[in-house]
Design an enzyme around this catalytic site. Sequence first.
Site, PDB file in Angstrom:
ATOM      1  N   ILE A   6       0.849  -1.194   0.000  1.00 40.89           N
ATOM      2  CA  ILE A   6       0.000   0.000   0.000  1.00 40.89           C
ATOM      3  C   ILE A   6       0.878   1.234   0.000  1.00 40.89           C
ATOM      4  O   ILE A   6       1.660   1.455   0.931  1.00 40.89           O
ATOM      5  CB  ILE A   6      -0.936   0.038   1.223  1.00 40.89           C
ATOM      6  CG1 ILE A   6      -1.733  -1.260   1.348  1.00 40.89           C
ATOM      7  CG2 ILE A   6      -1.882   1.244   1.129  1.00 40.89           C
ATOM      8  CD1 ILE A   6      -2.543  -1.364   2.629  1.00 40.89           C
ATOM      9  N   ASN A  87      -2.139   3.985  -3.940  1.00 43.52           N
ATOM     10  CA  ASN A  87      -3.061   4.900  -3.266  1.00 43.52           C
ATOM     11  C   ASN A  87      -2.520   6.315  -3.114  1.00 43.52           C
ATOM     12  O   ASN A  87      -3.283   7.278  -3.124  1.00 43.52           O
ATOM     13  CB  ASN A  87      -3.386   4.325  -1.879  1.00 43.52           C
ATOM     14  CG  ASN A  87      -3.978   5.355  -0.945  1.00 43.52           C
ATOM     15  OD1 ASN A  87      -5.138   5.732  -1.064  1.00 43.52           O
ATOM     16  ND2 ASN A  87      -3.168   5.832  -0.003  1.00 43.52           N
ATOM     17  N   TYR A 151      -4.248  17.504 -11.720  1.00 43.65           N
ATOM     18  CA  TYR A 151      -4.875  16.344 -11.056  1.00 43.65           C
ATOM     19  C   TYR A 151      -5.802  15.598 -12.013  1.00 43.65           C
ATOM     20  O   TYR A 151      -5.754  14.366 -12.105  1.00 43.65           O
ATOM     21  CB  TYR A 151      -5.637  16.825  -9.823  1.00 43.65           C
ATOM     22  CG  TYR A 151      -6.152  15.714  -8.937  1.00 43.65           C
ATOM     23  CD1 TYR A 151      -5.274  14.972  -8.153  1.00 43.65           C
ATOM     24  CD2 TYR A 151      -7.511  15.425  -8.865  1.00 43.65           C
ATOM     25  CE1 TYR A 151      -5.740  13.963  -7.327  1.00 43.65           C
ATOM     26  CE2 TYR A 151      -7.980  14.415  -8.040  1.00 43.65           C
ATOM     27  CZ  TYR A 151      -7.095  13.684  -7.263  1.00 43.65           C
ATOM     28  OH  TYR A 151      -7.564  12.684  -6.449  1.00 43.65           O
TER      29      TYR A 151
END
Length: 248
Positions: A6, A87, A151
């Site tokens: 992660i 993530n 983004y």
Amino acid sequence: MKLAIITGASKGLGASIAERMIIEGTGIISVSRTENPELAKLAAENQVFFAQYFCNLSSPDELESAFSELTALLQEKQPETLYVFNNAGVIDPIGTAGNLDHAALIQNAHVNLIAPIMISNILLREVSSEMTIVNITSGAAERPIQGWSAYCSTKAGINMFTETAALELQTAGSRHKIIAFSPGVMDTAMQGTIRSSAKEAFHDLEKFQAYKEKGMLRDTETVANALVDLLLQKEIESGKVYYVNDLI
């Protein structure tokens, strides 16, 4: 043994995913710039493996170094199943085209797009365990938001990478799967950054401030549970973008 890698696991959605995976008996390999001692403690209490790799994902050299060590660990552990959660993400620079800070722009591209592609590339090349890669995306990947050109663009890029890599895996007859997951609007530090933007840089500022004021932000635990339930309880479709609103 089942393991989960992660990125950005020390806080926010990453930490919530780690907590749920630990409870499910899955070992955690955390890749982040900071440490979350509570995750190591929770892993010890549940008698599952935990390892921390410190890495600035905006640095390709640091990423290569960390994942060289990490893949050596995977070859030692030989997990039967490996989950990979790309993530970590950044929202800056928030601003209109013509007013973007180039250093922040480069960091955005590295963390949001280049790092997940590099990580996927390394692991698909080096790991033999059955693997599911989850790229955390955003609704911003599919619609323009004034002030979020960096983004929106990098998240759109990660969606296309997910779809393309899935097609390649299918053609190769691979058992690996790769999906994207759009978590919606959550109560995270990123939202705090958004709310502190200047109005001239971010046209929808007041709308995002209202999300917080009206209690419209989901907590990260709810979102993480929806994602982990999807992975553990359903047959996922490689290449698909999953949306939290369809799962809750």
